[in-house]
Motif scaffolding. Structure first.
Motif, PDB file in Angstrom:
ATOM      1  N   GLY A 115      72.720 -81.395  34.351  1.00 50.99           N
ATOM      2  CA  GLY A 115      73.779 -80.456  33.996  1.00 50.99           C
ATOM      3  C   GLY A 115      73.849 -80.138  32.517  1.00 50.99           C
ATOM      4  O   GLY A 115      73.047 -80.605  31.703  1.00 50.99           O
ATOM      5  N   ASP A 116      74.839 -79.333  32.159  1.00 50.49           N
ATOM      6  CA  ASP A 116      75.078 -78.891  30.780  1.00 50.49           C
ATOM      7  C   ASP A 116      76.571 -79.052  30.510  1.00 50.49           C
ATOM      8  O   ASP A 116      77.391 -78.360  31.108  1.00 50.49           O
ATOM      9  CB  ASP A 116      74.652 -77.428  30.614  1.00 50.49           C
ATOM     10  CG  ASP A 116      74.769 -76.918  29.186  1.00 50.49           C
ATOM     11  OD1 ASP A 116      75.565 -77.488  28.414  1.00 50.49           O
ATOM     12  OD2 ASP A 116      74.077 -75.944  28.846  1.00 50.49           O
ATOM     13  N   SER A 117      76.922 -79.975  29.633  1.00 48.86           N
ATOM     14  CA  SER A 117      78.337 -80.281  29.397  1.00 48.86           C
ATOM     15  C   SER A 117      79.109 -79.122  28.776  1.00 48.86           C
ATOM     16  O   SER A 117      80.337 -79.108  28.808  1.00 48.86           O
ATOM     17  CB  SER A 117      78.485 -81.533  28.530  1.00 48.86           C
ATOM     18  OG  SER A 117      77.718 -81.442  27.351  1.00 48.86           O
ATOM     19  N   ASP A 118      78.403 -78.134  28.220  1.00 50.92           N
ATOM     20  CA  ASP A 118      79.096 -76.928  27.744  1.00 50.92           C
ATOM     21  C   ASP A 118      79.702 -76.160  28.910  1.00 50.92           C
ATOM     22  O   ASP A 118      80.782 -75.570  28.788  1.00 50.92           O
ATOM     23  CB  ASP A 118      78.124 -76.001  26.998  1.00 50.92           C
ATOM     24  CG  ASP A 118      77.799 -76.504  25.604  1.00 50.92           C
ATOM     25  OD1 ASP A 118      78.475 -77.446  25.138  1.00 50.92           O
ATOM     26  OD2 ASP A 118      76.878 -75.966  24.979  1.00 50.92           O
ATOM     27  N   ASP A 301      70.350-103.863  16.473  1.00 55.46           N
ATOM     28  CA  ASP A 301      69.609-104.064  17.723  1.00 55.46           C
ATOM     29  C   ASP A 301      69.544-102.775  18.531  1.00 55.46           C
ATOM     30  O   ASP A 301      68.502-102.430  19.087  1.00 55.46           O
ATOM     31  CB  ASP A 301      70.284-105.146  18.577  1.00 55.46           C
ATOM     32  CG  ASP A 301      70.259-106.513  17.920  1.00 55.46           C
ATOM     33  OD1 ASP A 301      69.319-106.767  17.144  1.00 55.46           O
ATOM     34  OD2 ASP A 301      71.176-107.317  18.182  1.00 55.46           O
ATOM     35  N   CYS A 302      70.667-102.082  18.636  1.00 61.99           N
ATOM     36  CA  CYS A 302      70.757-100.859  19.448  1.00 61.99           C
ATOM     37  C   CYS A 302      71.617 -99.827  18.722  1.00 61.99           C
ATOM     38  O   CYS A 302      72.672-100.165  18.178  1.00 61.99           O
ATOM     39  CB  CYS A 302      71.393-101.125  20.810  1.00 61.99           C
ATOM     40  SG  CYS A 302      70.683-102.471  21.749  1.00 61.99           S
ATOM     41  N   VAL A 303      71.166 -98.587  18.729  1.00 63.19           N
ATOM     42  CA  VAL A 303      71.956 -97.464  18.207  1.00 63.19           C
ATOM     43  C   VAL A 303      71.980 -96.387  19.289  1.00 63.19           C
ATOM     44  O   VAL A 303      70.933 -95.904  19.706  1.00 63.19           O
ATOM     45  CB  VAL A 303      71.354 -96.893  16.906  1.00 63.19           C
ATOM     46  CG1 VAL A 303      72.197 -95.715  16.420  1.00 63.19           C
ATOM     47  CG2 VAL A 303      71.266 -97.963  15.826  1.00 63.19           C
ATOM     48  N   PHE A 304      73.165 -96.038  19.743  1.00 65.15           N
ATOM     49  CA  PHE A 304      73.320 -95.034  20.783  1.00 65.15           C
ATOM     50  C   PHE A 304      73.905 -93.755  20.192  1.00 65.15           C
ATOM     51  O   PHE A 304      75.000 -93.776  19.628  1.00 65.15           O
ATOM     52  CB  PHE A 304      74.253 -95.534  21.888  1.00 65.15           C
ATOM     53  CG  PHE A 304      73.703 -96.688  22.674  1.00 65.15           C
ATOM     54  CD1 PHE A 304      72.961 -96.469  23.822  1.00 65.15           C
ATOM     55  CD2 PHE A 304      73.918 -97.990  22.260  1.00 65.15           C
ATOM     56  CE1 PHE A 304      72.443 -97.522  24.543  1.00 65.15           C
ATOM     57  CE2 PHE A 304      73.404 -99.063  22.971  1.00 65.15           C
ATOM     58  CZ  PHE A 304      72.660 -98.823  24.120  1.00 65.15           C
ATOM     59  N   ALA A 305      73.155 -92.667  20.306  1.00 64.76           N
ATOM     60  CA  ALA A 305      73.654 -91.343  19.927  1.00 64.76           C
ATOM     61  C   ALA A 305      73.976 -90.600  21.220  1.00 64.76           C
ATOM     62  O   ALA A 305      73.094 -90.406  22.060  1.00 64.76           O
ATOM     63  CB  ALA A 305      72.609 -90.588  19.117  1.00 64.76           C
ATOM     64  N   VAL A 306      75.232 -90.217  21.387  1.00 61.57           N
ATOM     65  CA  VAL A 306      75.677 -89.583  22.634  1.00 61.57           C
ATOM     66  C   VAL A 306      76.131 -88.161  22.321  1.00 61.57           C
ATOM     67  O   VAL A 306      77.145 -87.954  21.653  1.00 61.57           O
ATOM     68  CB  VAL A 306      76.833 -90.381  23.283  1.00 61.57           C
ATOM     69  CG1 VAL A 306      77.140 -89.831  24.676  1.00 61.57           C
ATOM     70  CG2 VAL A 306      76.521 -91.859  23.336  1.00 61.57           C
ATOM     71  N   ALA A 307      75.366 -87.191  22.777  1.00 61.35           N
ATOM     72  CA  ALA A 307      75.706 -85.785  22.503  1.00 61.35           C
ATOM     73  C   ALA A 307      75.000 -84.903  23.508  1.00 61.35           C
ATOM     74  O   ALA A 307      73.826 -85.113  23.807  1.00 61.35           O
ATOM     75  CB  ALA A 307      75.287 -85.393  21.081  1.00 61.35           C
ATOM     76  N   GLY A 308      75.713 -83.921  24.029  1.00 62.09           N
ATOM     77  CA  GLY A 308      75.118 -83.030  25.018  1.00 62.09           C
ATOM     78  C   GLY A 308      75.663 -81.624  24.917  1.00 62.09           C
ATOM     79  O   GLY A 308      76.536 -81.324  24.100  1.00 62.09           O
ATOM     80  N   GLY A 309      75.120 -80.748  25.750  1.00 66.21           N
ATOM     81  CA  GLY A 309      75.502 -79.342  25.735  1.00 66.21           C
ATOM     82  C   GLY A 309      74.476 -78.538  24.962  1.00 66.21           C
ATOM     83  O   GLY A 309      74.019 -78.963  23.893  1.00 66.21           O
ATOM     84  N   SER A 310      74.112 -77.386  25.494  1.00 63.19           N
ATOM     85  CA  SER A 310      73.101 -76.563  24.834  1.00 63.19           C
ATOM     86  C   SER A 310      73.518 -76.154  23.428  1.00 63.19           C
ATOM     87  O   SER A 310      72.677 -75.954  22.555  1.00 63.19           O
ATOM     88  CB  SER A 310      72.793 -75.323  25.688  1.00 63.19           C
ATOM     89  OG  SER A 310      73.985 -74.659  26.055  1.00 63.19           O
ATOM     90  N   SER A 311      74.836 -76.063  23.181  1.00 58.32           N
ATOM     91  CA  SER A 311      75.316 -75.670  21.855  1.00 58.32           C
ATOM     92  C   SER A 311      75.005 -76.720  20.790  1.00 58.32           C
ATOM     93  O   SER A 311      75.011 -76.417  19.593  1.00 58.32           O
ATOM     94  CB  SER A 311      76.828 -75.418  21.895  1.00 58.32           C
ATOM     95  OG  SER A 311      77.522 -76.609  22.237  1.00 58.32           O
TER      96      SER A 311
END
Length: 342
Positions: A115-118, A301-311
């Motif tokens: 899907g696309d969160s936008d 140890d861990c780095v999480f980048a959380v980002a979505g949407g075509s924009s």
């Protein structure tokens, strides 16, 4: 599993197509329920006639029911979606896309949800659940200090964490930056408190403004209470953050018209950790701030980048030129497809 799926597609491609289409219909009903047939057909780009045939079948299988308000999933339908998500992600090519995206962005791991969160805000919840599942898999047993950014995406991720994350672990959530300056519900302090509540962990707050002048910055760091929390933040072994569009973030933080004009002129596309950067990853502007700095991420140890949407595709792609290689990107199809296309 991947090889078996390829064989299935070779011997029965029609079955794969039908299965994929019906799963997508079920998933979209789940996101929008109760939803009418016409509205759903427009969302899926499908004729009402074809959709009617498919929904009649799903109703016969007791996966959906039709009410006066529209179609809804039954308990059996919800269970089916939950059980098939992993398999369907492979059928829809997400694992292959994850490998391509990880290679293109030069980072350790990319995880993609459908899907696309936008267009479908519920997709952010799926990203949040994926954060939870990945943390369960990657977090070491024992004590863990998790630095968390604020923002709307992080607030939604917080609601998706579960108590079993604390099994054999002692979790402490700390704000990655000063917590005062944004809406209360999306401030880093509040997001940390929510994550601690959801997991049964602990949290510490940092009661300083997110944006302070250079003159105010240095004396604040000398305060013992602030020093203690900042030291805890700097010793974090995990970070969870989002990535924003530059001008949108500048306006949300009520930055001066002069700075916004400068960011626009220098073609800033993204923001993370108070750093504004252009599409080549060049840092254009940095907000003086107390808390986690970009250079602190490399030793975690861990780095999480959380980002979505075509924009957000350009912002994600730009940030990944600054991100440490230990970053795990959790995103959606909308952003992933556009990044790979570019």
């Amino acid at each position: 599993m991947h090889q078996e799926l390829e064989w299935i597609e070779l011997i029965a491609p029609d079955m794969v197509d039908v299965m994929s289409q019906r799963f997508i219909i079920l998933r979209n009903i789940s996101w929008a329920q109760p939803v009418g047939r016409r509205s759903l057909a427009q969302t899926l780009g499908m004729s009402e006639r074809v959709l009617r045939t498919e929904t009649d079948f799903l109703k016969k299988q007791e996966l959906i029911s039709v009410t006066k308000s529209g179609m809804i999933l039954t308990a059996k339908g919800q269970e089916t979606i939950y059980g098939l998500t992993g398999l369907m992600d492979q059928l829809l090519g997400l694992q292959q896309m994850e490998r391509r995206l990880s290679k293109a962005l030069h980072i350790k791991r990319c995880l993609i949800v459908s899907g696309d969160s936008d267009k479908q805000p519920q997709v952010i919840d799926n990203m949040g659940k994926l954060v939870n599942d990945t943390l369960k898999m990657l977090l070491p047993e024992g004590p863990n200090t998790i630095a968390v950014m604020g923002g709307t995406t992080m607030a939604q991720v917080a609601n998706c964490l579960s108590p079993d994350l604390s099994n054999q672990r002692q979790l402490t959530f700390v704000p990655a930056r000063g917590g005062i300056g944004e809406r209360v519900e999306i401030q880093a302090n509040n997001v940390c408190a929510q994550m601690a509540l959801k997991t049964g962990g602990k949290h510490r707050a940092l009661y300083v403004p997110e944006q302070v002048s250079e003159e105010a910055y240095r004396p604040l760091l000398k305060e013992p209470a602030i020093q203690e929390v900042v030291s805890l933040i700097r010793s974090s072994n995990v970070a969870i953050h989002s990535i924003g569009e530059a001008i949108h973030m500048a306006k949300r933080r009520a930055m001066s018209p002069e700075i916004i004009a400068m960011l626009t002129k220098q073609k800033a596309v993204g923001e993370a950790f108070g750093y504004f950067f252009d599409e080549n990853g060049k840092i254009i502007y940095r907000i003086p701030r107390i808390g986690l700095q970009l250079e602190d991420l490399a030793s975690m140890d861990c780095v999480f980048a959380v980002a979505g949407g075509s924009s957000k595709a350009k912002a994600i792609r730009a940030y990944m030129q600054l991100a440490p290689s230990n970053t795990c990107l959790i995103t959606d199809e909308g952003a992933a497809k556009l990044i790979l296309k570019e």
